[in-house]
Write a protein that holds these residues in place. Structure first.
Motif, PDB file in Angstrom:
ATOM      1  N   MET A 153     -20.070  38.462  14.969  1.00  0.00           N
ATOM      2  CA  MET A 153     -19.319  39.709  15.156  1.00  0.00           C
ATOM      3  C   MET A 153     -19.161  40.446  13.819  1.00  0.00           C
ATOM      4  N   VAL A 154     -18.979  39.673  12.739  1.00  0.00           N
ATOM      5  CA  VAL A 154     -18.867  40.278  11.408  1.00  0.00           C
ATOM      6  C   VAL A 154     -20.182  40.999  11.060  1.00  0.00           C
ATOM      7  N   GLU A 155     -21.273  40.348  11.386  1.00  0.00           N
ATOM      8  CA  GLU A 155     -22.584  40.933  11.123  1.00  0.00           C
ATOM      9  C   GLU A 155     -22.751  42.250  11.894  1.00  0.00           C
ATOM     10  N   ILE A 156     -22.266  42.256  13.113  1.00  0.00           N
ATOM     11  CA  ILE A 156     -22.350  43.464  13.935  1.00  0.00           C
ATOM     12  C   ILE A 156     -21.498  44.569  13.317  1.00  0.00           C
ATOM     13  N   ALA A 157     -20.291  44.200  12.880  1.00  0.00           N
ATOM     14  CA  ALA A 157     -19.405  45.186  12.246  1.00  0.00           C
ATOM     15  C   ALA A 157     -20.061  45.749  10.987  1.00  0.00           C
ATOM     16  N   LYS A 158     -20.727  44.882  10.255  1.00  0.00           N
ATOM     17  CA  LYS A 158     -21.394  45.318   9.037  1.00  0.00           C
ATOM     18  C   LYS A 158     -22.453  46.380   9.360  1.00  0.00           C
ATOM     19  N   ALA A 159     -23.258  46.109  10.370  1.00  0.00           N
ATOM     20  CA  ALA A 159     -24.302  47.074  10.760  1.00  0.00           C
ATOM     21  C   ALA A 159     -23.668  48.410  11.137  1.00  0.00           C
ATOM     22  N   VAL A 160     -22.566  48.344  11.877  1.00  0.00           N
ATOM     23  CA  VAL A 160     -21.910  49.579  12.307  1.00  0.00           C
ATOM     24  C   VAL A 160     -21.332  50.334  11.103  1.00  0.00           C
ATOM     25  N   SER A 161     -20.898  49.584  10.082  1.00  0.00           N
ATOM     26  CA  SER A 161     -20.223  50.210   8.937  1.00  0.00           C
ATOM     27  C   SER A 161     -21.146  51.114   8.125  1.00  0.00           C
ATOM     28  N   PHE A 162     -22.438  51.023   8.343  1.00  0.00           N
ATOM     29  CA  PHE A 162     -23.361  51.913   7.620  1.00  0.00           C
ATOM     30  C   PHE A 162     -23.470  53.292   8.275  1.00  0.00           C
ATOM     31  N   ASN A 163     -22.749  53.473   9.386  1.00  0.00           N
ATOM     32  CA  ASN A 163     -22.805  54.741  10.112  1.00  0.00           C
ATOM     33  C   ASN A 163     -24.231  55.156  10.446  1.00  0.00           C
ATOM     34  N   ALA A 164     -25.013  54.202  10.896  1.00  0.00           N
ATOM     35  CA  ALA A 164     -26.419  54.484  11.153  1.00  0.00           C
ATOM     36  C   ALA A 164     -26.609  55.290  12.435  1.00  0.00           C
ATOM     37  N   LYS A 165     -27.751  55.971  12.498  1.00  0.00           N
ATOM     38  CA  LYS A 165     -28.105  56.707  13.721  1.00  0.00           C
ATOM     39  C   LYS A 165     -28.852  55.795  14.674  1.00  0.00           C
ATOM     40  N   VAL A 166     -29.640  54.900  14.077  1.00  0.00           N
ATOM     41  CA  VAL A 166     -30.387  53.947  14.901  1.00  0.00           C
ATOM     42  C   VAL A 166     -29.897  52.543  14.556  1.00  0.00           C
ATOM     43  N   LEU A 167     -29.492  51.801  15.583  1.00  0.00           N
ATOM     44  CA  LEU A 167     -29.049  50.425  15.356  1.00  0.00           C
ATOM     45  C   LEU A 167     -29.904  49.463  16.148  1.00  0.00           C
ATOM     46  N   VAL A 168     -30.410  48.460  15.458  1.00  0.00           N
ATOM     47  CA  VAL A 168     -31.236  47.460  16.119  1.00  0.00           C
ATOM     48  C   VAL A 168     -30.428  46.170  16.256  1.00  0.00           C
ATOM     49  N   PHE A 169     -30.352  45.669  17.474  1.00  0.00           N
ATOM     50  CA  PHE A 169     -29.699  44.374  17.705  1.00  0.00           C
ATOM     51  C   PHE A 169     -30.762  43.387  18.172  1.00  0.00           C
ATOM     52  N   ASP A 170     -31.127  42.431  17.310  1.00  0.00           N
ATOM     53  CA  ASP A 170     -32.159  41.458  17.670  1.00  0.00           C
ATOM     54  C   ASP A 170     -31.490  40.184  18.171  1.00  0.00           C
ATOM     55  N   GLU A 171     -31.475  39.987  19.463  1.00  0.00           N
ATOM     56  CA  GLU A 171     -30.806  38.852  20.117  1.00  0.00           C
ATOM     57  C   GLU A 171     -29.396  38.615  19.570  1.00  0.00           C
ATOM     58  N   PRO A 172     -28.542  39.620  19.703  1.00  0.00           N
ATOM     59  CA  PRO A 172     -27.212  39.507  19.100  1.00  0.00           C
ATOM     60  C   PRO A 172     -26.294  38.549  19.840  1.00  0.00           C
ATOM     61  N   THR A 173     -26.580  38.272  21.096  1.00  0.00           N
ATOM     62  CA  THR A 173     -25.599  37.512  21.875  1.00  0.00           C
ATOM     63  C   THR A 173     -25.923  36.038  21.977  1.00  0.00           C
ATOM     64  N   SER A 174     -26.984  35.574  21.290  1.00  0.00           N
ATOM     65  CA  SER A 174     -27.390  34.178  21.493  1.00  0.00           C
ATOM     66  C   SER A 174     -26.273  33.215  21.138  1.00  0.00           C
ATOM     67  N   SER A 175     -25.371  33.590  20.226  1.00  0.00           N
ATOM     68  CA  SER A 175     -24.273  32.654  19.967  1.00  0.00           C
ATOM     69  C   SER A 175     -22.896  33.258  20.239  1.00  0.00           C
ATOM     70  N   LEU A 176     -22.846  34.301  21.040  1.00  0.00           N
ATOM     71  CA  LEU A 176     -21.544  34.886  21.361  1.00  0.00           C
ATOM     72  C   LEU A 176     -20.967  34.278  22.640  1.00  0.00           C
ATOM     73  N   THR A 177     -19.650  34.216  22.699  1.00  0.00           N
ATOM     74  CA  THR A 177     -19.001  33.777  23.927  1.00  0.00           C
ATOM     75  C   THR A 177     -19.002  34.954  24.901  1.00  0.00           C
ATOM     76  N   GLU A 178     -18.702  34.652  26.162  1.00  0.00           N
ATOM     77  CA  GLU A 178     -18.737  35.690  27.186  1.00  0.00           C
ATOM     78  C   GLU A 178     -17.822  36.869  26.839  1.00  0.00           C
ATOM     79  N   LYS A 179     -16.647  36.525  26.313  1.00  0.00           N
ATOM     80  CA  LYS A 179     -15.687  37.565  25.961  1.00  0.00           C
ATOM     81  C   LYS A 179     -16.226  38.450  24.844  1.00  0.00           C
TER      82      LYS A 179
END
Ligand SMILES: Nc1ncnc2c1ncn2[C@@H]1O[C@H](COP(=O)(O)OP(=O)(O)OP(=O)(O)O)[C@@H](O)[C@H]1O
Ligand SMILES: [Mg+2]
Length: 502
Positions: A153-179
């Protein structure tokens, strides 16, 4: 000229590595304010295409346009500075540093006029990002003390913090809980509303159909099709990915489990987790599933059996004789093997070859009569694993880090298969594996059981447990809430048990 809604256009991009044409004329158009899913089997070229966009790999051929302007980033820094951010398949974080350090690394806020990092500024900036995204983490927490899902989740926040126009998520949920997956999807929808273009890579069909507007499918480094998500069914996606119809998701069960009990687990209670008083038995040739919510003690149960976590109490009886499995080493000598959930973090020797990574846990088997390691025997073992697991690689001597994420997982799985364990403990065995290869893995698991080995497998995918196992233990709040017969049980029954002690 590109239409204004075409935020990102990738045109006929090609990329080769020694022995592999990873991308062959691949095109992709992402519209502003949409989620574009990228799908394909392990090794199809998804991550490579995104790394060409993000400046990690130099493409050999093709063009990339961002808002109509041609771009060719030479580094990820340049990509970030120009509005493209990426959350990578492999987490690459400074674990000994704090959360805020990780977010601002390389772009620390300075105290005005001085070459000194402003810790205060960094703290408030991080707080701001987290508040906006609804993330509840103290910026000063040291990374290594947080579970992988929070680090993600921290990594995701970091990506968002760059205020990018294009965001790539490469298998972001492989270790996330359902919530957390729900949380991520809320973040993605917010980005969408801001007009960002999101590229979303995942092997989880349900997720793809839930979050994406369009889907592009790749196969063997080539573009196959782009379709509106609402016009696609799971079966159509599979057909486009695999190139043929997959009629069954699970191999048929063609044998009966006998009555011989191989392992008895009594009162298993962990020292440092909620796991308490778990007792059950495992029969010869049986595949026992372990269901439950995240944090219910599923992984801990396997770890306590395997000796990779500290036990407070508990008895293990193998074929009528008490054993201790105090350490993984002792467990391995007792005929156990365990494939962990975080394979890439814990199991890979990244600069070593596929062969070395394959044989490392069964070296004894490869000694010749002079007590030297036999290259021929090691090559044979590795060859078996590459074939059985359908590992996509140019050769056995290829370094494992050159493989796609899913193919790295298969190497580790093959490594433990080669130890020929009597009792095989599997934690999320098909995570990150494409649909076609999942079937092969199910087949291998069932073959092991048929040959009289016993398997325990943890999975978050209920259809998988119901399709592969004979019996399913359901964990809840660290305790065993009940067990069901996989042939007759329903998902609802399992869910009810999983909620018993929550
Ligand atoms: N650095 C590299 N060196 C050599 N070959 C590479 C390198 N990176 C990727 N490849 C090869 O390129 C091909 C595509 O790999 P890529 O990682 O893009 O697959 P993917 O679609 O992301 O798969 P997965 O679903 O398993 O993550 C594979 O055959 C892989 O072995
Ligand atoms: Mg990948």
């Amino acid at each position: 000229m590109q239409e204004p809604t075409q935020l990102l256009v990738m045109e006929k991009v090609s990329k080769s590595f020694p022995g592999v044409k990873a991308l062959d004329n691949v095109s992709l158009t992402v519209k502003a304010g949409t989620v574009h899913a990228l799908m394909g089997e392990n090794g199809a070229g998804k991550s490579t295409l995104m790394k060409c966009l993000f400046g990690i790999y130099a493409k050999d051929d093709g063009h990339i346009y961002l808002e109509g302007k041609e771009i060719d980033f030479k580094s990820s820094r340049e990509a970030l500075d120009n509005g493209v951010a990426m959350v990578h398949q492999e987490l690459n974080q400074a674990l000994k540093r704090s959360v805020m350090d990780n977010i601002w690394l390389g772009r620390y806020p300075k105290i005005k006029g001085l070459p000194i990092v402003s810790e205060k500024q960094m703290y408030t900036d991080t707080k701001k990002v987290f508040e906006e995204l609804g993330i509840n983490v103290n910026p000063k927490t040291i990374m290594s003390t947080m579970p992988v899902s929070q680090r993600q989740m921290v990594e995701i926040a970091k990506a968002v913090s760059f205020n990018a126009k294009v965001l790539v998520f490469d298998e972001p949920t492989s270790s996330l809980t359902e919530k957390e997956v729900d949380h991520l999807f809320r973040i993605i929808n917010m980005l969408k509303a801001r007009g960002c273009g999101i590229i979303y890579i995942s092997h989880k069909m349900e997720e793809i159909l839930r979050i994406s507007d369009e889907v592009t499918i790749m196969r063997d480094g080539q573009y196959v099709a782009t379709k509106a998500a609402q016009d696609l069914t799971m079966n159509e996606i599979i057909k486009l990915m695999v190139g043929r119809e997959l009629t069954n998701r699970f191999p048929p069960k063609e044998y009966q489990v006998g009555n011989e009990v191989v392992l008895k687990v009594e009162n298993m209670t962990a020292m440092y987790s909620a796991l308490q008083n778990v007792s059950f038995s495992l029969k010869k040739g049986e595949i026992v599933g372990i269901a439950g919510l995240d944090g219910s003690g599923r992984t801990e149960l396997l770890e306590n059996i395997f000796g990779s976590a500290n036990r407070k109490e508990g008895k293990l009886i193998l074929r009528g004789k008490e054993i201790h499995n105090r350490t993984p080493k002792e467990s391995i000598s007792n005929g156990f093997a365990m494939v962990t959930e975080e394979r890439r973090a814990t199991g890979i020797f990244s600069i070593m070859s596929i062969r070395d990574n394959t044989v490392i846990s069964s070296l004894k088997k490869y000694l010749n009569h002079h007590a030297y390691l036999s290259n021929k025997a090691m090559a044979k073992g590795t060859d078996w694993s590459i074939k059985a697991m359908h590992i996509k690689t140019p050769s056995q001597s290829t370094k494992i880090r050159a493989l796609s994420g899913g193919n790295q997982q298969k190497v580790i799985f093959g490594r433990w298969m080669l130890t020929q364990p009597e009792i095989f403990l599997l934690d999320e065995p098909t995570r990150g594996i494409d649909v076609g290869a999942k079937y092969e893995i199910y087949q291998l698991i069932m073959d092991m059981a048929k040959n009289g080995k016993s398997v325990m497998m943890v999975s978050s995918e209920m259809p998988e447990l119901l399709g592969v196992c004979d019996r399913i233990l359901v964990m809840s709040g660290g305790r065993l809430a009940g067990e069901v017969d996989a042939k007759t049980a329903t998902q609802e029954e399992i869910m009810t048990l999983a909620a018993k002690y929550v």
